[in-house]
Scaffold this motif. Sequence first.
Motif, PDB file in Angstrom:
ATOM      1  N   LEU A 191       0.943   8.484  13.097  1.00 47.14           N
ATOM      2  CA  LEU A 191       1.269   6.755  12.843  1.00 47.14           C
ATOM      3  C   LEU A 191       0.759   6.499  11.203  1.00 47.14           C
ATOM      4  O   LEU A 191       1.889   6.676  11.234  1.00 47.14           O
ATOM      5  N   ALA A 192      -0.506   6.967  11.386  1.00 44.12           N
ATOM      6  CA  ALA A 192      -0.965   6.346   9.723  1.00 44.12           C
ATOM      7  C   ALA A 192       0.412   7.346   8.524  1.00 44.12           C
ATOM      8  O   ALA A 192       0.037   7.086   7.617  1.00 44.12           O
ATOM      9  N   VAL A 193       0.039   8.704   8.759  1.00 40.95           N
ATOM     10  CA  VAL A 193       0.684   9.534   8.140  1.00 40.95           C
ATOM     11  C   VAL A 193       2.203   8.866   8.175  1.00 40.95           C
ATOM     12  O   VAL A 193       3.427   8.919   7.386  1.00 40.95           O
ATOM     13  N   GLU A 194       2.372   8.752   9.203  1.00 41.42           N
ATOM     14  CA  GLU A 194       4.532   8.407   9.225  1.00 41.42           C
ATOM     15  C   GLU A 194       4.578   7.183   8.718  1.00 41.42           C
ATOM     16  O   GLU A 194       6.139   7.094   8.362  1.00 41.42           O
ATOM     17  N   THR A 195       4.071   6.532   8.530  1.00 41.99           N
ATOM     18  CA  THR A 195       3.856   4.572   8.147  1.00 41.99           C
ATOM     19  C   THR A 195       3.931   4.681   6.836  1.00 41.99           C
ATOM     20  O   THR A 195       2.789   4.741   6.423  1.00 41.99           O
ATOM     21  N   THR A 196       5.255   4.611   5.926  1.00 42.47           N
ATOM     22  CA  THR A 196       4.830   3.832   4.391  1.00 42.47           C
ATOM     23  C   THR A 196       5.451   2.440   3.961  1.00 42.47           C
ATOM     24  O   THR A 196       6.388   2.231   5.187  1.00 42.47           O
ATOM     25  N   THR A 197       4.755   1.531   3.380  1.00 42.41           N
ATOM     26  CA  THR A 197       5.521   0.510   2.867  1.00 42.41           C
ATOM     27  C   THR A 197       5.060   0.675   1.339  1.00 42.41           C
ATOM     28  O   THR A 197       4.281   1.214   0.202  1.00 42.41           O
ATOM     29  N   PRO A 198       6.533  -0.756   0.551  1.00 44.58           N
ATOM     30  CA  PRO A 198       5.966  -0.227  -0.655  1.00 44.58           C
ATOM     31  C   PRO A 198       4.607  -1.069  -1.424  1.00 44.58           C
ATOM     32  O   PRO A 198       4.483  -0.700  -2.664  1.00 44.58           O
ATOM     33  N   ARG A 199       4.516  -1.807  -0.802  1.00 45.75           N
ATOM     34  CA  ARG A 199       3.534  -3.003  -0.963  1.00 45.75           C
ATOM     35  C   ARG A 199       2.348  -3.133  -0.447  1.00 45.75           C
ATOM     36  O   ARG A 199       1.267  -3.285  -1.169  1.00 45.75           O
ATOM     37  N   ALA A 200       1.978  -1.981  -0.071  1.00 44.95           N
ATOM     38  CA  ALA A 200       0.281  -2.108   0.584  1.00 44.95           C
ATOM     39  C   ALA A 200       0.430  -0.613   1.225  1.00 44.95           C
ATOM     40  O   ALA A 200       1.324   0.359   1.422  1.00 44.95           O
ATOM     41  N   ARG A 201      -1.013  -0.262   1.530  1.00 46.56           N
ATOM     42  CA  ARG A 201      -1.764   0.902   1.565  1.00 46.56           C
ATOM     43  C   ARG A 201      -1.814   1.535   3.484  1.00 46.56           C
ATOM     44  O   ARG A 201      -1.714   0.144   3.727  1.00 46.56           O
ATOM     45  N   VAL A 202      -1.587   2.232   4.102  1.00 42.86           N
ATOM     46  CA  VAL A 202      -2.305   2.455   5.543  1.00 42.86           C
ATOM     47  C   VAL A 202      -3.281   3.192   5.395  1.00 42.86           C
ATOM     48  O   VAL A 202      -3.137   4.458   5.123  1.00 42.86           O
ATOM     49  N   PHE A 203      -3.675   2.762   6.589  1.00 38.18           N
ATOM     50  CA  PHE A 203      -4.783   3.487   7.020  1.00 38.18           C
ATOM     51  C   PHE A 203      -5.347   3.624   7.763  1.00 38.18           C
ATOM     52  O   PHE A 203      -4.948   2.032   9.147  1.00 38.18           O
ATOM     53  N   LEU A 204      -6.820   4.393   8.116  1.00 38.39           N
ATOM     54  CA  LEU A 204      -7.230   4.337   9.450  1.00 38.39           C
ATOM     55  C   LEU A 204      -8.615   3.896  10.026  1.00 38.39           C
ATOM     56  O   LEU A 204      -9.514   3.765   9.219  1.00 38.39           O
ATOM     57  N   VAL A 205      -8.818   3.694  11.142  1.00 39.13           N
ATOM     58  CA  VAL A 205      -9.953   2.141  11.651  1.00 39.13           C
ATOM     59  C   VAL A 205     -10.728   2.926  12.613  1.00 39.13           C
ATOM     60  O   VAL A 205      -9.549   3.453  13.453  1.00 39.13           O
ATOM     61  N   ARG A 206     -11.419   3.284  12.672  1.00 38.64           N
ATOM     62  CA  ARG A 206     -12.131   3.373  13.823  1.00 38.64           C
ATOM     63  C   ARG A 206     -12.995   2.255  15.110  1.00 38.64           C
ATOM     64  O   ARG A 206     -13.764   1.562  13.629  1.00 38.64           O
ATOM     65  N   LEU A 207     -12.392   1.845  15.611  1.00 42.96           N
ATOM     66  CA  LEU A 207     -13.067   0.211  16.234  1.00 42.96           C
ATOM     67  C   LEU A 207     -13.915   0.958  17.475  1.00 42.96           C
ATOM     68  O   LEU A 207     -13.416   1.663  18.455  1.00 42.96           O
ATOM     69  N   ASP A 208     -15.526   0.366  17.146  1.00 42.26           N
ATOM     70  CA  ASP A 208     -16.377   0.628  18.115  1.00 42.26           C
ATOM     71  C   ASP A 208     -16.287  -0.178  19.165  1.00 42.26           C
ATOM     72  O   ASP A 208     -16.153  -1.378  18.509  1.00 42.26           O
ATOM     73  N   VAL A 226      -1.606  -6.424   8.932  1.00 35.56           N
ATOM     74  CA  VAL A 226      -0.815  -6.109  10.099  1.00 35.56           C
ATOM     75  C   VAL A 226      -1.794  -4.578  10.392  1.00 35.56           C
ATOM     76  O   VAL A 226      -2.404  -3.151  10.174  1.00 35.56           O
ATOM     77  N   ARG A 227      -2.436  -5.083  11.705  1.00 30.65           N
ATOM     78  CA  ARG A 227      -3.335  -4.241  12.717  1.00 30.65           C
ATOM     79  C   ARG A 227      -1.857  -2.850  14.148  1.00 30.65           C
ATOM     80  O   ARG A 227      -1.583  -4.263  14.628  1.00 30.65           O
ATOM     81  N   VAL A 228      -2.418  -1.838  13.849  1.00 32.12           N
ATOM     82  CA  VAL A 228      -1.746  -1.056  15.096  1.00 32.12           C
ATOM     83  C   VAL A 228      -2.360  -0.173  15.869  1.00 32.12           C
ATOM     84  O   VAL A 228      -3.217   0.166  15.105  1.00 32.12           O
ATOM     85  N   ARG A 229      -2.717  -1.116  16.508  1.00 35.08           N
ATOM     86  CA  ARG A 229      -3.629   0.000  17.624  1.00 35.08           C
ATOM     87  C   ARG A 229      -2.224   0.606  19.006  1.00 35.08           C
ATOM     88  O   ARG A 229      -1.975   0.334  19.856  1.00 35.08           O
TER      89      ARG A 229
END
Length: 65
Positions: free
Chosen positions: A48-65, A33-36
């Motif tokens: 948003l990355a810090v606030e969001t947790t899921t039991p089976r996945a990781r949340v990370f920040l990606v920079r789009l150029d 899932v991508r959240v922009r």
Amino acid sequence: MRRKPRKLPNHLARRYSTAKVQKFPSPKGDWWVRVRVLDDDRQRAKNLAVETTTPRARVFLVRLD
């Protein structure tokens, strides 16, 4: 428990109504899932990355150029 992760994109779209939420297949055969955030606000994306947790996945920040 398998049904719950499928609801994640809808949950995120409701919670962050100004963000663009996309679900797409991953190379491993499951999905990502991508959240922009609105206006590509980096600080809001970090929050948003810090606030969001899921039991089976990781949340990370990606920079789009």
